[in-house]
Design a protein around this motif. Structure first.
Motif, mmCIF file in Angstrom:
data_model
loop_
_atom_site.group_PDB
_atom_site.id
_atom_site.type_symbol
_atom_site.label_atom_id
_atom_site.label_comp_id
_atom_site.label_asym_id
_atom_site.label_seq_id
_atom_site.Cartn_x
_atom_site.Cartn_y
_atom_site.Cartn_z
ATOM 1 N N LYS A 13 0.701 -1.116 -0.101
ATOM 2 C CA LYS A 13 -0.003 -0.105 -0.176
ATOM 3 C C LYS A 13 0.963 1.256 0.088
ATOM 4 O O LYS A 13 0.684 2.035 -0.726
ATOM 5 N N GLU A 14 1.891 1.231 0.938
ATOM 6 C CA GLU A 14 2.885 2.272 0.918
ATOM 7 C C GLU A 14 3.486 2.690 -0.582
ATOM 8 O O GLU A 14 3.987 3.848 -0.917
ATOM 9 N N ALA A 15 3.722 1.473 -1.239
ATOM 10 C CA ALA A 15 4.591 1.490 -2.262
ATOM 11 C C ALA A 15 3.682 2.150 -3.535
ATOM 12 O O ALA A 15 4.101 2.983 -4.228
ATOM 13 N N GLU A 16 2.291 1.665 -3.333
ATOM 14 C CA GLU A 16 1.329 2.100 -4.367
ATOM 15 C C GLU A 16 1.195 3.695 -4.223
ATOM 16 O O GLU A 16 1.042 4.461 -5.113
ATOM 17 N N GLU A 17 0.906 4.074 -2.731
ATOM 18 C CA GLU A 17 0.828 5.408 -2.641
ATOM 19 C C GLU A 17 2.159 6.172 -3.042
ATOM 20 O O GLU A 17 1.968 7.382 -3.415
ATOM 21 N N ALA A 18 3.156 5.925 -2.547
ATOM 22 C CA ALA A 18 4.388 6.518 -3.083
ATOM 23 C C ALA A 18 4.345 6.593 -4.688
ATOM 24 O O ALA A 18 4.792 7.623 -5.178
ATOM 25 N N ALA A 19 3.896 5.585 -5.412
ATOM 26 C CA ALA A 19 4.133 5.508 -6.881
ATOM 27 C C ALA A 19 3.047 6.413 -7.372
ATOM 28 O O ALA A 19 3.146 7.227 -8.306
ATOM 29 N N ARG A 20 1.802 6.607 -6.570
ATOM 30 C CA ARG A 20 0.859 7.678 -7.021
ATOM 31 C C ARG A 20 1.439 8.905 -7.033
ATOM 32 O O ARG A 20 0.917 9.828 -7.682
ATOM 33 N N ARG A 21 1.843 9.235 -5.766
ATOM 34 C CA ARG A 21 2.398 10.661 -5.376
ATOM 35 C C ARG A 21 3.616 10.954 -6.470
ATOM 36 O O ARG A 21 3.366 12.073 -6.999
ATOM 37 N N ALA A 22 4.202 9.929 -6.610
ATOM 38 C CA ALA A 22 5.299 10.260 -7.823
ATOM 39 C C ALA A 22 4.813 10.364 -9.217
ATOM 40 O O ALA A 22 5.146 11.408 -9.751
ATOM 41 N N ALA A 23 3.873 9.795 -9.455
ATOM 42 C CA ALA A 23 3.140 9.949 -10.741
ATOM 43 C C ALA A 23 2.449 11.214 -10.843
ATOM 44 O O ALA A 23 2.519 12.044 -11.792
ATOM 45 N N GLU A 24 1.610 11.681 -9.563
ATOM 46 C CA GLU A 24 1.047 12.893 -9.609
ATOM 47 C C GLU A 24 2.136 13.987 -9.578
ATOM 48 O O GLU A 24 1.780 15.250 -10.334
#
Length: 422
Positions: A13-24
Motif C-alpha cells: 500500500k505504501e509503495a502504491e501510494e508512493a508511486a501514485r504521489r510520484a506519478a502525480e
C-alpha cells in the motif's frame, strides 16, 4: 504469518501510494513544463506578431512617405518642358500620356476647388447633395442587416466636403464606417486629415482592405482619367497622338493600328470619325466591380458624360472657371473628358457586379427627396429662399447639371438595389 501478510500489505500500500504521489508529481511537473512552454510560445508568438505589426506599420509609413515625396516632387515638375523633351527624343506621345502627365502634376500641386480654384463640384454648391448620398448609403446598409464592420471609400474626395455631409447624415442612421480616401494631392490630403483625423489614405484602390464590404463614392473622378482618341482612316483605326510644331503642342495621327480598341458597332464607321475611350477608366471600373463581387458593397459613380458612346472629342481644359486650349497650360489646367457610361456599365457587368441603373442626376436627386430637404431649409431660413432655390436648380435643372450629369449605381451580388433607380 499474519504479521508477515499485514506487513506485506502495508508495504504494498505504501509503495502504491508512493508511486501514485510520484506519478502525480511527475504529471504536475510535466503540466507545469508544458504550461511554461506554451506560455513561452504564446509570448514568442505575440512578440513576433507585434514585431511584424511594427515592421508592417514602419513599412507602410515608409511607403506612404515615399509616395508623398513622389507627389511633392511631381508638383514641382515642369510638365511642358518634360513633354517637349520627351517628344523630341522619342516622337509623338499618346494623348492619354499627355493628359495623364498633365493631370498628375495639376492635382498634386494645388487645391483646384472653389471660387479661388478652377471649378466647383456639386458638394460645394450645397450640403444637401452629400446628405442625400449619406441617406442612400445608410438605407442600403440597413437593408443588409446593419453590418458593424464596413468601409466607406471615396475616390478624389477633394476637401472632404461630400464625405462630411454624407457621413454626418449616415451617422444619424447608425452607419459609422471606417473611412478611406483615394487621393494623390498632398494639399488635399492635409485638408482631409483635418476633417477626418482617423481616415486612411490610398494612392489607388489596390491597397483598399479586403476584409469587409465597401461603400464607394466617386463624384467627378472618372472625368479626369486619361482618354485616348481613335480616328477612322481609309484602312482602319489609328490613335491620335500629341506632337510638336516648333515649340507648340499639336495633334498628329499615330502609325499603329488600334482596331482592337474599337467597339464592334463602330468598326465600319465612316472615314474621319473620331471616338474617345479611356483604358484607365476601364481598368478602374473592372477593379471596383471585382471587389464588389468578392467583398460585397455598393458604388455610386456621379459624373458628366454620355449614356452611350458618341463620336467627336469632349476633351476640355479648365482654368480659373474658364475653358482654355488643351495645349495652353499642361500641368496648370484641369483636363477632363465626358465619361462613357455605356462602357462603364458593360465593364462592371463583365467583372461580376450588378448594375442598379443609370439615372440623370436631377431625376435621381428628386427621387432621393431633394425638394423635401430644400423645403425644410427654407422653413428654417425663409430669408435665404432664393439661394436655396438657385442651389437646387443648379443641381437638378436640365439646363444646368441635372441632365448632363449621370448617377450610376453598382452593387455586389445578393446586395439590394439602392433608392433612386426606379
Amino acid at each position: 504469518e499474519k504479521a508477515r501478510r499485514e506487513a506485506e500489505a502495508k508495504a504494498k500500500k505504501e509503495a502504491e501510494e508512493a508511486a501514485r504521489r510520484a506519478a502525480e508529481e511527475a504529471a504536475r511537473l510535466a503540466a507545469e513544463e508544458a504550461a511554461r512552454k506554451a506560455a513561452e510560445e504564446e509570448a514568442a508568438r505575440i512578440a513576433a506578431e507585434e514585431q511584424a505589426r511594427r515592421e508592417a506599420e514602419e513599412a507602410a509609413a515608409a511607403e506612404q512617405a515615399r509616395l508623398e515625396a513622389e507627389v511633392l516632387a511631381r508638383a514641382q515638375v515642369d510638365v511642358p518642358k518634360v513633354l517637349r523633351r520627351l517628344i523630341r527624343e522619342t516622337g509623338p506621345i499618346p494623348l492619354s500620356q499627355y493628359m495623364g502627365e498633365s493631370n498628375a502634376r495639376y492635382y498634386a500641386s494645388r487645391d483646384p476647388l472653389g471660387e479661388q480654384g478652377d471649378f466647383i463640384t456639386a458638394p460645394e454648391i450645397t450640403q444637401v447633395f452629400g446628405e442625400l448620398i449619406g441617406v442612400w448609403l445608410a438605407d442600403l446598409w440597413s437593408k443588409m442587416t446593419k453590418r458593424k464592420y464596413i468601409h466607406y471609400v471615396e475616390l478624389g474626395p477633394g476637401r472632404g466636403t461630400l464625405a462630411k455631409d454624407a457621413l454626418g447624415a449616415a451617422a444619424k442612421q447608425g452607419l459609422k464606417p471606417q473611412i478611406h480616401f483615394v487621393e494623390t494631392s498632398a494639399t488635399l490630403r492635409k485638408l482631409q486629415r483635418e476633417a477626418f483625423p482617423d481616415c486612411i489614405h490610398h494612392h489607388d484602390i489596390s491597397t483598399l482592405p479586403d476584409d469587409a464590404p465597401l461603400l464607394i463614392v466617386a463624384n467627378e473622378f472618372f472625368d479626369a482619367l486619361p482618354v485616348q482618341h481613335l480616328i477612322r482612316s481609309t484602312d482602319g483605326w489609328y490613335g491620335r497622338m500629341v506632337g510638336l510644331e516648333g515649340d507648340d503642342f499639336t495633334f498628329v495621327t499615330g502609325k499603329e493600328r488600334l482596331d482592337h480598341l474599337v467597339p464592334p458597332s463602330w468598326v465600319t464607321a465612316s472615314q474621319g470619325t473620331l471616338i474617345e475611350t479611356s483604358p484607365a477608366a476601364v481598368a478602374l471600373m473592372a477593379e471596383i466591380a471585382r471587389r464588389l463581387k468578392e467583398q460585397g458593397g455598393a458604388a455610386l459613380i456621379i459624373d458628366y458624360g454620355h449614356e452611350e458612346l458618341r463620336s467627336g472629342s469632349t476633351l476640355q481644359a479648365l482654368k480659373s472657371h474658364q475653358k482654355v486650349d488643351v495645349f495652353a497650360h499642361p500641368g496648370d489646367a484641369d483636363l477632363t473628358a465626358h465619361v462613357d457610361f455605356e462602357l462603364l456599365q458593360h465593364v462592371a457587368q463583365q467583372h461580376g457586379a450588378d448594375v442598379m441603373g443609370l439615372q440623370y442626376q436631377g431625376e435621381w436627386l428628386i427621387q432621393m427627396g431633394i425638394d423635401t430637404r430644400m423645403e425644410m431649409l427654407i422653413r428654417r431660413a425663409p430669408y435665404q429662399r432664393d439661394k436655396f432655390e438657385r442651389q437646387r436648380n443648379r443641381l437638378v435643372k436640365d439646363s444646368e447639371m441635372g441632365r448632363l450629369f449621370k448617377v450610376l449605381g453598382l452593387c455586389g451580388r445578393r446586395w439590394p438595389f439602392g433608392a433612386g433607380f426606379d
